[in-house]
Design a protein around this motif. Structure first.
Motif, mmCIF file in Angstrom:
data_model
loop_
_atom_site.group_PDB
_atom_site.id
_atom_site.type_symbol
_atom_site.label_atom_id
_atom_site.label_comp_id
_atom_site.label_asym_id
_atom_site.label_seq_id
_atom_site.Cartn_x
_atom_site.Cartn_y
_atom_site.Cartn_z
ATOM 1 N N VAL A 131 0.828 -1.204 0.000
ATOM 2 C CA VAL A 131 0.000 0.000 0.000
ATOM 3 C C VAL A 131 0.867 1.261 0.000
ATOM 4 N N GLU A 132 1.966 1.251 0.736
ATOM 5 C CA GLU A 132 2.835 2.427 0.755
ATOM 6 C C GLU A 132 3.408 2.710 -0.636
ATOM 7 N N ALA A 133 3.796 1.673 -1.359
ATOM 8 C CA ALA A 133 4.331 1.861 -2.713
ATOM 9 C C ALA A 133 3.241 2.387 -3.654
ATOM 10 N N MET A 134 2.015 1.927 -3.498
ATOM 11 C CA MET A 134 0.931 2.438 -4.334
ATOM 12 C C MET A 134 0.660 3.905 -4.016
ATOM 13 N N LEU A 135 0.752 4.261 -2.751
ATOM 14 C CA LEU A 135 0.563 5.656 -2.361
ATOM 15 C C LEU A 135 1.645 6.528 -3.009
ATOM 16 N N GLU A 136 2.879 6.058 -2.986
ATOM 17 C CA GLU A 136 3.971 6.785 -3.633
ATOM 18 C C GLU A 136 3.760 6.837 -5.149
ATOM 19 N N HIS A 137 3.293 5.751 -5.727
ATOM 20 C CA HIS A 137 3.007 5.709 -7.160
ATOM 21 C C HIS A 137 1.948 6.757 -7.516
ATOM 22 N N ALA A 138 0.925 6.877 -6.701
ATOM 23 C CA ALA A 138 -0.140 7.849 -6.945
ATOM 24 C C ALA A 138 0.420 9.275 -6.965
ATOM 25 N N VAL A 139 1.314 9.577 -6.042
ATOM 26 C CA VAL A 139 1.937 10.902 -5.997
ATOM 27 C C VAL A 139 2.741 11.140 -7.274
ATOM 28 N N MET A 140 3.535 10.154 -7.656
ATOM 29 C CA MET A 140 4.407 10.309 -8.823
ATOM 30 C C MET A 140 3.627 10.380 -10.130
ATOM 31 N N HIS A 141 2.463 9.765 -10.190
ATOM 32 C CA HIS A 141 1.683 9.747 -11.420
ATOM 33 C C HIS A 141 1.344 11.169 -11.874
ATOM 34 N N ALA A 142 0.881 11.989 -10.951
ATOM 35 C CA ALA A 142 0.550 13.377 -11.290
ATOM 36 C C ALA A 142 1.804 14.153 -11.699
ATOM 37 N N ILE A 143 2.915 13.897 -11.032
ATOM 38 C CA ILE A 143 4.177 14.572 -11.373
ATOM 39 C C ILE A 143 4.624 14.165 -12.773
ATOM 40 N N LEU A 144 4.583 12.889 -13.064
ATOM 41 C CA LEU A 144 4.993 12.374 -14.368
ATOM 42 C C LEU A 144 4.255 13.081 -15.497
ATOM 43 N N HIS A 145 2.942 13.122 -15.397
ATOM 44 C CA HIS A 145 2.162 13.729 -16.474
ATOM 45 C C HIS A 145 2.311 15.251 -16.518
ATOM 46 N N ARG A 146 2.512 15.887 -15.379
ATOM 47 C CA ARG A 146 2.771 17.332 -15.381
ATOM 48 C C ARG A 146 4.071 17.624 -16.120
ATOM 49 N N VAL A 147 5.121 16.873 -15.810
ATOM 50 C CA VAL A 147 6.422 17.096 -16.456
ATOM 51 C C VAL A 147 6.332 16.815 -17.956
ATOM 52 N N GLN A 148 5.611 15.782 -18.344
ATOM 53 C CA GLN A 148 5.434 15.508 -19.778
ATOM 54 C C GLN A 148 4.813 16.712 -20.479
ATOM 55 N N LEU A 149 3.764 17.269 -19.883
ATOM 56 C CA LEU A 149 3.114 18.434 -20.488
ATOM 57 C C LEU A 149 4.052 19.641 -20.512
ATOM 58 N N GLU A 150 4.806 19.853 -19.445
ATOM 59 C CA GLU A 150 5.749 20.981 -19.412
ATOM 60 C C GLU A 150 6.783 20.848 -20.523
ATOM 61 N N GLU A 151 7.285 19.642 -20.735
ATOM 62 C CA GLU A 151 8.274 19.432 -21.798
ATOM 63 C C GLU A 151 7.669 19.663 -23.179
ATOM 64 N N LEU A 152 6.455 19.173 -23.390
ATOM 65 C CA LEU A 152 5.790 19.402 -24.676
ATOM 66 C C LEU A 152 5.519 20.889 -24.910
ATOM 67 N N LEU A 153 5.102 21.578 -23.864
ATOM 68 C CA LEU A 153 4.883 23.024 -23.986
ATOM 69 C C LEU A 153 6.186 23.737 -24.369
ATOM 70 N N ALA A 154 7.291 23.360 -23.743
ATOM 71 C CA ALA A 154 8.571 23.982 -24.050
ATOM 72 C C ALA A 154 8.994 23.696 -25.487
ATOM 73 N N GLU A 155 8.751 22.483 -25.951
ATOM 74 C CA GLU A 155 9.111 22.109 -27.330
ATOM 75 C C GLU A 155 8.259 22.857 -28.352
ATOM 76 N N GLN A 156 6.999 23.097 -28.043
ATOM 77 C CA GLN A 156 6.086 23.670 -29.023
ATOM 78 C C GLN A 156 5.971 25.192 -28.936
ATOM 79 N N ARG A 157 6.648 25.806 -27.968
ATOM 80 C CA ARG A 157 6.622 27.273 -27.846
ATOM 81 C C ARG A 157 7.390 27.900 -29.004
ATOM 82 N N PRO A 158 6.806 28.906 -29.596
ATOM 83 C CA PRO A 158 7.582 29.626 -30.643
ATOM 84 C C PRO A 158 8.728 30.382 -29.997
ATOM 85 N N ASP A 159 9.847 30.400 -30.670
ATOM 86 C CA ASP A 159 11.042 31.098 -30.128
ATOM 87 C C ASP A 159 10.973 32.586 -30.302
#
Length: 159
Positions: A131-159
């Motif tokens: 259960v503790e590992a699943m709780l940690e997984h739940a926390v990381m899941h939101a971080i993972l997808h936030r970082v993915q979106l941040e990276e995509l935003l940075a890649e697609q921003r016009p210079d």
């Protein structure tokens, strides 16, 4: 974090707090991506068909993690409503996120520390977690997808 009740296992309390914080951070970045018209990369993953399906995936997973933990610990159902469908989730995301955070606050508060570490149980996707590992997984899941979106935003921003 002061709104959370005392927990028998302080690390669980911290993880519940962080889960709410990182879900809020994910939603803020998701809203930036939506406003920017972010294009998601092509994939066979049905969670990445659109920004709306990604938001539904993250919110729905947050619900399923707590339902799973309560089930493994023989706790009552946490009464978390299913995530709104992708067609309407954008307009309902803020209210649903508040509901998720509220419903996540109490279920684990009275669980003794030793019950978090043993035994391991099969997850909904087959991987075994305590259960503790699943709780940690739940926390990381939101971080993972936030970082993915941040990276995509940075890649697609016009210079």
């Amino acid at each position: 974090m002061n709104t959370l009740p005392p927990y028998k296992f302080g690390a669980a309390r911290t993880m519940v707090y962080l889960h709410g914080q990182y879900l809020q951070a994910f939603l803020a970045v998701w809203q930036q991506a939506q406003a920017a018209g972010l294009a998601l990369p092509e994939t066979d993953d049905p969670s990445y068909v659109s920004l709306e399906t990604l938001l539904h995936h993250v919110m729905g997973a947050a619900r399923r993690y707590m339902v799973w933990m309560c089930s493994q610990l023989d706790l009552p159902d946490p009464a978390i409503k299913p995530a709104p469908p992708p067609e309407v989730i954008e307009g309902e995301a803020g209210g649903y996120l508040a509901h998720l955070i509220e419903r996540w606050e109490l279920p684990l508060a009275e669980v003794e520390e030793e019950r978090f570490a043993r035994p391991e149980y099969p997850s909904n996707w087959g991987t075994r977690y305590c259960v503790e590992a699943m709780l940690e997984h739940a926390v990381m899941h939101a971080i993972l997808h936030r970082v993915q979106l941040e990276e995509l935003l940075a890649e697609q921003r016009p210079d």
